[in-house]
Design an enzyme around this catalytic site. Structure first.
Site, PDB file in Angstrom:
ATOM      1  N   PHE A 186       2.167  -1.387  -6.569  1.00 25.38           N
ATOM      2  CA  PHE A 186       0.897  -1.260  -5.865  1.00 25.38           C
ATOM      3  C   PHE A 186       0.897   0.060  -5.112  1.00 25.38           C
ATOM      4  O   PHE A 186       1.796   0.327  -4.315  1.00 25.38           O
ATOM      5  CB  PHE A 186       0.667  -2.415  -4.886  1.00 25.38           C
ATOM      6  CG  PHE A 186      -0.668  -2.303  -4.197  1.00 25.38           C
ATOM      7  CD1 PHE A 186      -1.830  -2.707  -4.840  1.00 25.38           C
ATOM      8  CD2 PHE A 186      -0.778  -1.746  -2.929  1.00 25.38           C
ATOM      9  CE1 PHE A 186      -3.074  -2.559  -4.231  1.00 25.38           C
ATOM     10  CE2 PHE A 186      -2.017  -1.599  -2.316  1.00 25.38           C
ATOM     11  CZ  PHE A 186      -3.167  -2.010  -2.969  1.00 25.38           C
ATOM     12  N   ASP A 207       7.069   5.776  -2.633  1.00 22.75           N
ATOM     13  CA  ASP A 207       5.995   5.157  -1.855  1.00 22.75           C
ATOM     14  C   ASP A 207       6.644   4.238  -0.814  1.00 22.75           C
ATOM     15  O   ASP A 207       7.078   3.134  -1.122  1.00 22.75           O
ATOM     16  CB  ASP A 207       5.072   4.376  -2.801  1.00 22.75           C
ATOM     17  CG  ASP A 207       3.928   3.683  -2.061  1.00 22.75           C
ATOM     18  OD1 ASP A 207       4.046   3.459  -0.841  1.00 22.75           O
ATOM     19  OD2 ASP A 207       2.929   3.337  -2.721  1.00 22.75           O
ATOM     20  N   LYS A 213       1.040   2.301   7.008  1.00 23.69           N
ATOM     21  CA  LYS A 213       1.242   1.015   7.657  1.00 23.69           C
ATOM     22  C   LYS A 213       1.914   1.080   9.042  1.00 23.69           C
ATOM     23  O   LYS A 213       1.217   1.266  10.024  1.00 23.69           O
ATOM     24  CB  LYS A 213       1.973   0.076   6.699  1.00 23.69           C
ATOM     25  CG  LYS A 213       1.079  -0.283   5.491  1.00 23.69           C
ATOM     26  CD  LYS A 213       1.503  -1.518   4.750  1.00 23.69           C
ATOM     27  CE  LYS A 213       0.388  -2.030   3.844  1.00 23.69           C
ATOM     28  NZ  LYS A 213       0.483  -1.618   2.456  1.00 23.69           N
TER      29      LYS A 213
HETATM   30  C1  LIG Z   1      -0.464  -1.057   1.491  1.00 23.18           C
HETATM   31  C2  LIG Z   1       0.105  -0.173   0.437  1.00 23.18           C
HETATM   32  C3  LIG Z   1      -0.604   0.921  -0.094  1.00 23.18           C
HETATM   33  C4  LIG Z   1      -2.036   1.212   0.279  1.00 23.18           C
HETATM   34  O1  LIG Z   1      -2.210   1.474   1.622  1.00 23.18           O
HETATM   35  P1  LIG Z   1      -3.695   1.415   2.257  1.00 23.18           P
HETATM   36  O2  LIG Z   1      -3.498   1.828   3.671  1.00 23.18           O
HETATM   37  O3  LIG Z   1      -4.164   0.006   2.096  1.00 23.18           O
HETATM   38  O4  LIG Z   1      -4.533   2.351   1.478  1.00 23.18           O
HETATM   39  C5  LIG Z   1       0.037   1.732  -1.003  1.00 23.18           C
HETATM   40  N1  LIG Z   1       1.290   1.498  -1.393  1.00 23.18           N
HETATM   41  C6  LIG Z   1       2.012   0.464  -0.912  1.00 23.18           C
HETATM   42  C7  LIG Z   1       3.417   0.269  -1.365  1.00 23.18           C
HETATM   43  C8  LIG Z   1       1.429  -0.421  -0.007  1.00 23.18           C
HETATM   44  O5  LIG Z   1       2.130  -1.485   0.435  1.00 23.18           O
END
Ligand SMILES: *Cc1c(COP(=O)(O)O)cnc(C)c1O
Length: 400
Positions: free
Chosen positions: A141, A226, A255
């Site tokens: 994701f 990521d 986050k």
């Molecule tokens: C939450 C998340 C995203 C996206 O972040 P947003 O602030 O919702 O755009 C991307 N990569 C990972 C691994 C995530 O957990």
């Protein structure tokens, strides 16, 4: 629990676009690990808004920094400098230098998806014309914008939005041969999560990440990690890639960086960061003072409490206790990013709903597993209480 009339305009109409499911609870206030709903009921938050509020709700240090900054300067645009953003960039660079041994530069943005967008654009600058593809993993994701959705390795999420932007392909996670097979001369970068969060809390094998690093070196590819869900102590290290002892070229973050205040960041090694020229990228709110004030407070406070160490200790405690709960088949994850896989025949959504009713916030990350990501500041007593609630919730759904 039936769906509530929480989010209506008073005439039974919902003011929000229907992209999220009907919420079951309306939260009004939080303090540390605890949340209170609009009826005054108390909950233990073992989700943290998806690994965001790692320092707990209403953290006094972060709240003070945001309030002070709100009374000083919110925003001036990127035509001018502000001292708060500079301080945050220096802090982030020194943290990344500490864990990678590399000098680098950061770009601030407002979310995780925007951090990945910036990284994907940087990968295109790195590869040049004709070498723009990015390989990521199935089950990954990476965000909801078109490019980060294309990078997200979940074809079902692409389905309503074809055609996807060009230049994205996917390979089986934790399979170095599959990744190598997906790389040809059009590929510029590999993008991976150290733990697939939304994909079910699936950690990358350290050996796999080391092999990925070697593959990237051999083929001249950028390795983008990521760390949006895993960063800032959550896994028991500052960043998830440290568990494999590798050094990525680019790291994306969001986050927990703002503890709930929206902010994202992308870091790259100096040579890679320098591929961006003035005008290549930007954002109105990049480095805005109020968001970077929150980030400064988070970084300071996380250093003060040694967040990675705490996450490791509390994580071990939580894993040990979860393993004793009848109906929990296994526990996976790293640090305080965990999933409890339920015994056969137990529906995670049903257990999630019962736990919520009993005052524990979790998330059914798959049909058979609950994700647990409490604040790094969670106490042992709160862990005991949460595990007791979870045991009761599971008991309600044990197969006859
Ligand atoms: C939450 C998340 C995203 C996206 O972040 P947003 O602030 O919702 O755009 C991307 N990569 C990972 C691994 C995530 O957990």
């Amino acid at each position: 629990m039936s769906s509530h009339a929480f989010t209506t305009d008073g005439h039974g109409r919902c003011p929000f676009m229907p992209v999220f499911g009907a919420p079951q609870v309306m939260f009004e206030r939080g303090q540390g690990t605890v949340l209170w709903d609009t009826e005054g009921r108390r909950y233990l938050d073992f989700l943290c808004g998806l690994a965001v509020t790692s320092l707990g709700h209403a953290n006094p240090v972060v709240a003070e920094a945001i309030c002070t900054q709100a009374n000083t300067l919110l925003h001036v645009s990127n035509l001018f400098a502000n001292p708060v953003a500079t301080e945050a960039a220096v802090r982030l660079n020194s943290l990344l230098a500490e864990v990678t041994g590399e000098g680098g530069q950061v770009f601030f943005c407002n979310s995780g998806a925007e951090a990945n967008e910036a990284a994907l654009k940087l990968a295109r600058k790195f590869g040049g014309r004709g070498r723009h593809a990015v390989v990521s993993a199935y089950g990954s994701f990476h965000g909801r914008t078109l490019a980060t959705l294309a990078a997200t390795g979940q074809p079902a999420k692409h389905e309503p939005f074809h055609p996807m932007p060009d230049g994205f392909r996917h390979a089986t996670f934790n399979d170095i041969d599959a990744l190598a097979a997906a790389v040809d001369t059009t590929v510029a970068a590999v993008l991976l999560e150290p733990v697939q969060g939304e994909g079910g809390v699936l950690p990358a094998d350290p050996g796999y990440l080391r092999a990925v690093r070697q593959l990237c070196d051999e083929r001249g590819l950028l390795l983008i990690m990521d760390e949006i869900q895993t960063g800032f102590g959550r896994t028991g290290e500052w960043f998830g890639f440290q568990h494999a002892g590798i050094v990525p070229d680019v790291v994306t973050m969001a986050k927990a960086l703002g503890n709930g205040f929206p902010i994202g960041a992308v870091w790259a090694r100096t040579e890679v960061a320098g591929l961006f020229r003035p005008g290549d990228h930007g954002s109105t709110y990049s480095g805005t003072a109020i968001a970077t004030a929150a980030a400064n407070a988070v970084l300071q406070e996380m250093h003060r409490i040694d967040a990675p160490h705490l996450a490791r200790e509390r994580g071990e405690e939580l894993v040990g206790k979860l393993q004793t709960v009848p109906g929990v088949a296994s526990v996976r994850g790293v640090g305080l990013l965990l999933a409890a896989e339920l015994a056969e025949g137990i529906d995670a959504k049903a257990v999630y709903a019962s736990a919520l009713e009993f005052g524990l916030v979790t998330n059914a990350v798959t049909p058979t597993a609950l994700r647990l990501a409490p604040p790094i500041t969670v106490s042992s007593a709160e862990i005991d209480e949460a595990v007791a609630i979870l045991a009761l919730a599971i008991q309600e759904h044990l197969p006859a």
